[in-house]
Scaffold this active site. Structure first.
Site, PDB file in Angstrom:
ATOM      1  N   GLY A  19       0.829  -1.216   0.000  1.00 57.40           N
ATOM      2  CA  GLY A  19       0.000   0.000   0.000  1.00 57.40           C
ATOM      3  C   GLY A  19       0.853   1.251   0.000  1.00 57.40           C
ATOM      4  O   GLY A  19       0.456   2.289   0.522  1.00 57.40           O
ATOM      5  N   TYR A 162     -13.413  -3.961  12.080  1.00 57.06           N
ATOM      6  CA  TYR A 162     -12.159  -3.246  11.766  1.00 57.06           C
ATOM      7  C   TYR A 162     -11.328  -3.106  13.036  1.00 57.06           C
ATOM      8  O   TYR A 162     -10.134  -3.438  13.060  1.00 57.06           O
ATOM      9  CB  TYR A 162     -12.508  -1.877  11.193  1.00 57.06           C
ATOM     10  CG  TYR A 162     -11.356  -0.905  11.022  1.00 57.06           C
ATOM     11  CD1 TYR A 162     -10.376  -1.111  10.053  1.00 57.06           C
ATOM     12  CD2 TYR A 162     -11.268   0.252  11.810  1.00 57.06           C
ATOM     13  CE1 TYR A 162      -9.336  -0.198   9.878  1.00 57.06           C
ATOM     14  CE2 TYR A 162     -10.236   1.163  11.637  1.00 57.06           C
ATOM     15  CZ  TYR A 162      -9.276   0.931  10.671  1.00 57.06           C
ATOM     16  OH  TYR A 162      -8.245   1.834  10.506  1.00 57.06           O
ATOM     17  N   ALA A 164     -11.518  -4.826  15.764  1.00 56.35           N
ATOM     18  CA  ALA A 164     -11.063  -6.140  16.238  1.00 56.35           C
ATOM     19  C   ALA A 164      -9.878  -6.628  15.409  1.00 56.35           C
ATOM     20  O   ALA A 164      -8.900  -7.169  15.952  1.00 56.35           O
ATOM     21  CB  ALA A 164     -12.211  -7.143  16.167  1.00 56.35           C
ATOM     22  N   ALA A 165      -9.949  -6.444  14.085  1.00 54.84           N
ATOM     23  CA  ALA A 165      -8.863  -6.925  13.218  1.00 54.84           C
ATOM     24  C   ALA A 165      -7.574  -6.148  13.483  1.00 54.84           C
ATOM     25  O   ALA A 165      -6.482  -6.725  13.524  1.00 54.84           O
ATOM     26  CB  ALA A 165      -9.269  -6.808  11.749  1.00 54.84           C
ATOM     27  N   LYS A 166      -7.675  -4.837  13.674  1.00 56.58           N
ATOM     28  CA  LYS A 166      -6.477  -4.031  13.956  1.00 56.58           C
ATOM     29  C   LYS A 166      -5.926  -4.358  15.355  1.00 56.58           C
ATOM     30  O   LYS A 166      -4.705  -4.356  15.553  1.00 56.58           O
ATOM     31  CB  LYS A 166      -6.794  -2.540  13.845  1.00 56.58           C
ATOM     32  CG  LYS A 166      -7.041  -2.053  12.415  1.00 56.58           C
ATOM     33  CD  LYS A 166      -5.767  -1.988  11.591  1.00 56.58           C
ATOM     34  CE  LYS A 166      -5.956  -1.143  10.339  1.00 56.58           C
ATOM     35  NZ  LYS A 166      -4.744  -1.063   9.511  1.00 56.58           N
TER      36      LYS A 166
HETATM   37  N1  LIG Z   1      -6.229   7.837   7.131  1.00 60.81           N
HETATM   38  C1  LIG Z   1      -6.613   7.696   8.394  1.00 60.81           C
HETATM   39  O1  LIG Z   1      -7.262   8.573   8.996  1.00 60.81           O
HETATM   40  C2  LIG Z   1      -6.253   6.459   9.161  1.00 60.81           C
HETATM   41  C3  LIG Z   1      -6.491   6.426  10.536  1.00 60.81           C
HETATM   42  C4  LIG Z   1      -6.155   5.298  11.260  1.00 60.81           C
HETATM   43  C5  LIG Z   1      -5.575   4.221  10.609  1.00 60.81           C
HETATM   44  N2  LIG Z   1      -5.343   4.258   9.265  1.00 60.81           N
HETATM   45  C6  LIG Z   1      -4.735   3.102   8.626  1.00 60.81           C
HETATM   46  O2  LIG Z   1      -3.657   3.540   7.821  1.00 60.81           O
HETATM   47  C7  LIG Z   1      -3.527   2.712   6.678  1.00 60.81           C
HETATM   48  C8  LIG Z   1      -3.495   3.567   5.433  1.00 60.81           C
HETATM   49  O3  LIG Z   1      -4.592   4.416   5.425  1.00 60.81           O
HETATM   50  P1  LIG Z   1      -4.850   5.434   4.207  1.00 60.81           P
HETATM   51  O4  LIG Z   1      -5.905   6.370   4.659  1.00 60.81           O
HETATM   52  O5  LIG Z   1      -3.553   5.928   3.692  1.00 60.81           O
HETATM   53  O6  LIG Z   1      -5.510   4.405   3.180  1.00 60.81           O
HETATM   54  P2  LIG Z   1      -5.651   4.409   1.591  1.00 60.81           P
HETATM   55  O7  LIG Z   1      -7.021   3.913   1.297  1.00 60.81           O
HETATM   56  O8  LIG Z   1      -5.218   5.676   0.975  1.00 60.81           O
HETATM   57  O9  LIG Z   1      -4.645   3.239   1.245  1.00 60.81           O
HETATM   58  C9  LIG Z   1      -3.248   3.401   1.223  1.00 60.81           C
HETATM   59  C10 LIG Z   1      -2.737   2.718  -0.018  1.00 60.81           C
HETATM   60  O10 LIG Z   1      -3.017   1.313   0.051  1.00 60.81           O
HETATM   61  C11 LIG Z   1      -3.432   0.862  -1.232  1.00 60.81           C
HETATM   62  N3  LIG Z   1      -4.222  -0.361  -1.094  1.00 60.81           N
HETATM   63  C12 LIG Z   1      -5.475  -0.488  -0.614  1.00 60.81           C
HETATM   64  N4  LIG Z   1      -5.850  -1.788  -0.647  1.00 60.81           N
HETATM   65  C13 LIG Z   1      -4.811  -2.484  -1.165  1.00 60.81           C
HETATM   66  C14 LIG Z   1      -4.572  -3.849  -1.443  1.00 60.81           C
HETATM   67  N5  LIG Z   1      -5.499  -4.774  -1.213  1.00 60.81           N
HETATM   68  N6  LIG Z   1      -3.376  -4.217  -1.957  1.00 60.81           N
HETATM   69  C15 LIG Z   1      -2.422  -3.294  -2.237  1.00 60.81           C
HETATM   70  N7  LIG Z   1      -2.598  -1.976  -1.994  1.00 60.81           N
HETATM   71  C16 LIG Z   1      -3.760  -1.577  -1.455  1.00 60.81           C
HETATM   72  C17 LIG Z   1      -4.245   2.049  -1.777  1.00 60.81           C
HETATM   73  O11 LIG Z   1      -4.334   1.970  -3.196  1.00 60.81           O
HETATM   74  C18 LIG Z   1      -3.422   3.240  -1.298  1.00 60.81           C
HETATM   75  O12 LIG Z   1      -2.433   3.604  -2.252  1.00 60.81           O
HETATM   76  C19 LIG Z   1      -4.683   1.721   6.749  1.00 60.81           C
HETATM   77  O13 LIG Z   1      -4.215   0.522   7.303  1.00 60.81           O
HETATM   78  C20 LIG Z   1      -5.676   2.392   7.676  1.00 60.81           C
HETATM   79  O14 LIG Z   1      -6.496   1.464   8.357  1.00 60.81           O
HETATM   80  C21 LIG Z   1      -5.677   5.357   8.525  1.00 60.81           C
END
Ligand SMILES: NC(=O)c1ccc[n+]([C@@H]2O[C@H](COP(=O)([O-])OP(=O)(O)OC[C@H]3O[C@@H](n4cnc5c(N)ncnc54)[C@H](O)[C@@H]3O)[C@@H](O)[C@H]2O)c1
Length: 279
Positions: A19, A162, A164-166
């Site tokens: 990602g 979500y 629970a998984a995290k």
């Molecule tokens: N943004 C927030 O506010 C926030 C808060 C808490 C936790 N998180 C966690 O941070 C992480 C990233 O969040 P984000 O907001 O940058 O997400 P996002 O949706 O922008 O994803 C980040 C990247 O992952 C890629 N991606 C998604 N599914 C994929 C897959 N199956 N295989 C390969 N690539 C994949 C997307 O294309 C993107 O480029 C996640 O795990 C999310 O749960 C985010």
């Protein structure tokens, strides 16, 4: 070489980032690359992978950027094989992929639970199972960093599976950290709170009152920036955190610490809403 570069020891190392082409992951890739790390990225967004490949190339960074789904074990395995072939080492693994939808638990079904467990937990297990034996065989140690969430550390109504998984990733990391500590491999998490990213704001657009909301809900009175998260990932990948393992760095502007205390306009810090908010 400056103090940070010397103590950080990142120059010439190799990081796999799932990602890593968008949102928080993109910032992680750019910040690791800026510190001399060779980056191998897997991302499901083909436009984002094209953009990342081009920009890393323009900046002169050695990188391997692939379009693919981190939930598919064969795709992950092929990425690690390519890294073996290109660079013959893996020092860091950053598991960024994750996501959710909002629904009360009683409105959800097993298909939805499976989807949430696959996108938030299962690929982390696969990626770690590919990274750890390589790190062990090389004998240089390593660092694994999972992007979790503040919702793994508190109730999250509407996001039960979500959360629970995290939380499972958090607990997995704790145990794996102990199992692989004798090999010098460290396993940690970073737990963001609200951090606007393009995908997130597309799904859930911000209202014009968002800055006021942030002032009430987040002790540091602002949303997270992707670079707040990526800076902590660089720290956990680097030698500066060389004795840190099995833990979570809360990159949330203080929301976990506040644990429900809100900074209301006029009323200040309150655990219960002030009368004015209820009238
Ligand atoms: N943004 C927030 O506010 C926030 C808060 C808490 C936790 N998180 C966690 O941070 C992480 C990233 O969040 P984000 O907001 O940058 O997400 P996002 O949706 O922008 O994803 C980040 C990247 O992952 C890629 N991606 C998604 N599914 C994929 C897959 N199956 N295989 C390969 N690539 C994949 C997307 O294309 C993107 O480029 C996640 O795990 C999310 O749960 C985010």
């Amino acid at each position: 070489m400056g103090w940070f570069e010397e103590r950080g020891g990142l120059q010439g190392t190799v990081a796999v980032i799932t990602g890593g082409a968008g949102g928080i992951g993109e910032a992680v890739t750019y910040d690791l690359a800026a510190n001399g790390v060779r980056t191998a990225v897997l991302d499901i967004d083909d436009k984002a992978t094209d953009r990342l490949r081009e920009t890393l190339g323009e900046r002169g960074h050695d990188a391997l950027v692939r379009h693919g789904d981190a939930r598919d074990p064969e795709t992950l395995s092929a990425l690690f094989d390519a890294v073996d072939e290109w660079w013959g080492r893996v020092d860091t693994l950053v598991n960024v992929v994750g996501g959710t939808f909002r629904a009360p638990f009683t409105d959800t079904r097993p298909k939805g639970w499976d989807a949430l467990i696959r996108i938030n937990l299962t690929h982390v297990l696969h990626a770690c199972s590919l990274a750890v034996p390589r790190m062990q065989a090389a004998g240089r140690g390593g660092s694994i960093i999972n992007v979790t969430t503040v919702e793994a550390h508190r109730a999250a109504p509407g996001f039960s599976v979500y959360s629970a998984a995290k939380a499972a990733v958090t607990q997995f990391a704790r145990t794996l950290a102990v199992e692989v500590a004798p090999d010098g491999i460290r396993v940690n998490n970073v737990a963001p709170d609200y951090t606007p990213t393009p995908n997130m704001t597309r799904i859930s657009p911000e209202s014009e009152l968002q800055p006021e909301r942030n002032r009430v809900a987040i002790p540091m009175a602002r949303a997270g920036l992707v670079t707040d998260i990526s800076g902590c990932v660089v720290f956990l990948a680097s030698g500066l955190s060389g004795y840190v393992t099995g833990t979570t760095l809360h990159v949330d502007g203080g929301t976990k610490a506040a644990a429900g205390w809100l900074n209301w306009p006029d009323a200040g810090w309150q655990i219960q809403p002030p009368d004015t908010a209820l009238r």
